[in-house]
Design a protein around this motif. Sequence first.
Motif, PDB file in Angstrom:
ATOM      1  N   UNK A   1      34.659  52.216  32.072  1.00 43.83           N
ATOM      2  CA  UNK A   1      34.047  52.043  31.721  1.00 43.83           C
ATOM      3  C   UNK A   1      33.846  50.227  32.559  1.00 43.83           C
ATOM      4  N   UNK A   2      32.721  50.232  32.898  1.00 41.82           N
ATOM      5  CA  UNK A   2      32.114  48.609  33.528  1.00 41.82           C
ATOM      6  C   UNK A   2      32.383  47.635  32.292  1.00 41.82           C
ATOM      7  N   UNK A   3      32.506  46.550  32.173  1.00 44.38           N
ATOM      8  CA  UNK A   3      32.401  45.325  31.191  1.00 44.38           C
ATOM      9  C   UNK A   3      31.582  44.149  32.086  1.00 44.38           C
ATOM     10  N   UNK A   4      30.819  44.003  32.050  1.00 50.69           N
ATOM     11  CA  UNK A   4      30.437  43.072  33.109  1.00 50.69           C
ATOM     12  C   UNK A   4      28.840  41.640  32.090  1.00 50.69           C
ATOM     13  N   UNK A   5      28.459  40.716  32.780  1.00 48.13           N
ATOM     14  CA  UNK A   5      27.917  40.125  31.927  1.00 48.13           C
ATOM     15  C   UNK A   5      26.366  39.886  32.687  1.00 48.13           C
ATOM     16  N   UNK A   6      25.466  39.188  32.459  1.00 55.63           N
ATOM     17  CA  UNK A   6      24.658  39.520  33.397  1.00 55.63           C
ATOM     18  C   UNK A   6      24.032  38.398  33.846  1.00 55.63           C
ATOM     19  N   UNK A   7      24.188  37.929  35.532  1.00 56.87           N
ATOM     20  CA  UNK A   7      24.082  37.372  35.987  1.00 56.87           C
ATOM     21  C   UNK A   7      22.580  37.007  37.057  1.00 56.87           C
ATOM     22  N   UNK A  12      27.462  40.461  38.820  1.00 57.11           N
ATOM     23  CA  UNK A  12      28.073  39.759  39.332  1.00 57.11           C
ATOM     24  C   UNK A  12      28.051  40.285  40.510  1.00 57.11           C
ATOM     25  N   UNK A  13      28.502  39.250  42.098  1.00 58.59           N
ATOM     26  CA  UNK A  13      28.225  39.435  43.133  1.00 58.59           C
ATOM     27  C   UNK A  13      29.776  40.052  43.397  1.00 58.59           C
ATOM     28  N   UNK A  14      30.935  39.705  43.135  1.00 53.15           N
ATOM     29  CA  UNK A  14      31.662  40.587  42.622  1.00 53.15           C
ATOM     30  C   UNK A  14      32.280  41.656  42.661  1.00 53.15           C
ATOM     31  N   UNK A  18      33.047  45.074  44.592  1.00 54.40           N
ATOM     32  CA  UNK A  18      33.959  45.830  44.656  1.00 54.40           C
ATOM     33  C   UNK A  18      33.882  46.744  44.450  1.00 54.40           C
ATOM     34  N   UNK A  19      32.741  47.466  44.291  1.00 50.05           N
ATOM     35  CA  UNK A  19      32.442  48.121  44.015  1.00 50.05           C
ATOM     36  C   UNK A  19      31.202  49.389  45.347  1.00 50.05           C
ATOM     37  N   UNK A  20      31.134  48.922  46.269  1.00 53.48           N
ATOM     38  CA  UNK A  20      31.222  48.945  47.871  1.00 53.48           C
ATOM     39  C   UNK A  20      32.689  48.892  48.518  1.00 53.48           C
ATOM     40  N   UNK A  21      32.998  48.355  48.400  1.00 50.99           N
ATOM     41  CA  UNK A  21      34.425  47.941  48.979  1.00 50.99           C
ATOM     42  C   UNK A  21      35.800  49.523  48.343  1.00 50.99           C
TER      43      UNK A  21
END
Length: 107
Positions: A1-7, A12-14, A18-21
């Motif tokens: 589960x991903x919890x994220x704000x909208x930026x 967010x870039x971080x 993390x997804x790419x890494x």
Amino acid sequence: MFVTPEYNHGIPGALKNAIDFLFAEWNNKAAGFVSYDGVSGARAVEQLRLNLAEVQMATVRNQVLLSMYSDFENFSVFKPGPTKEQSVNDMLDQLIAWGGALMTIRK
């Protein structure tokens, strides 16, 4: 589960970094979403779905969208409406089902 704000109408870039890494670690897993912002973070989830498709994740349809105006008191204290609990349960049910189904692919 991903919890994220909208930026800036996205994630967010971080989080993207993390997804790419961790590309290989995401393969053949299920993902659900909880997002928040003034307009509930729906655009962040749209972008996140595209990014996760590229790392071979299956995303569930149900999602939890939280508004900073109606689900947080004074923009800081979490006070969700009564319908949010059902949204969470629906998303988690789908996530568990998809996670179990994808487990056979990972073996």
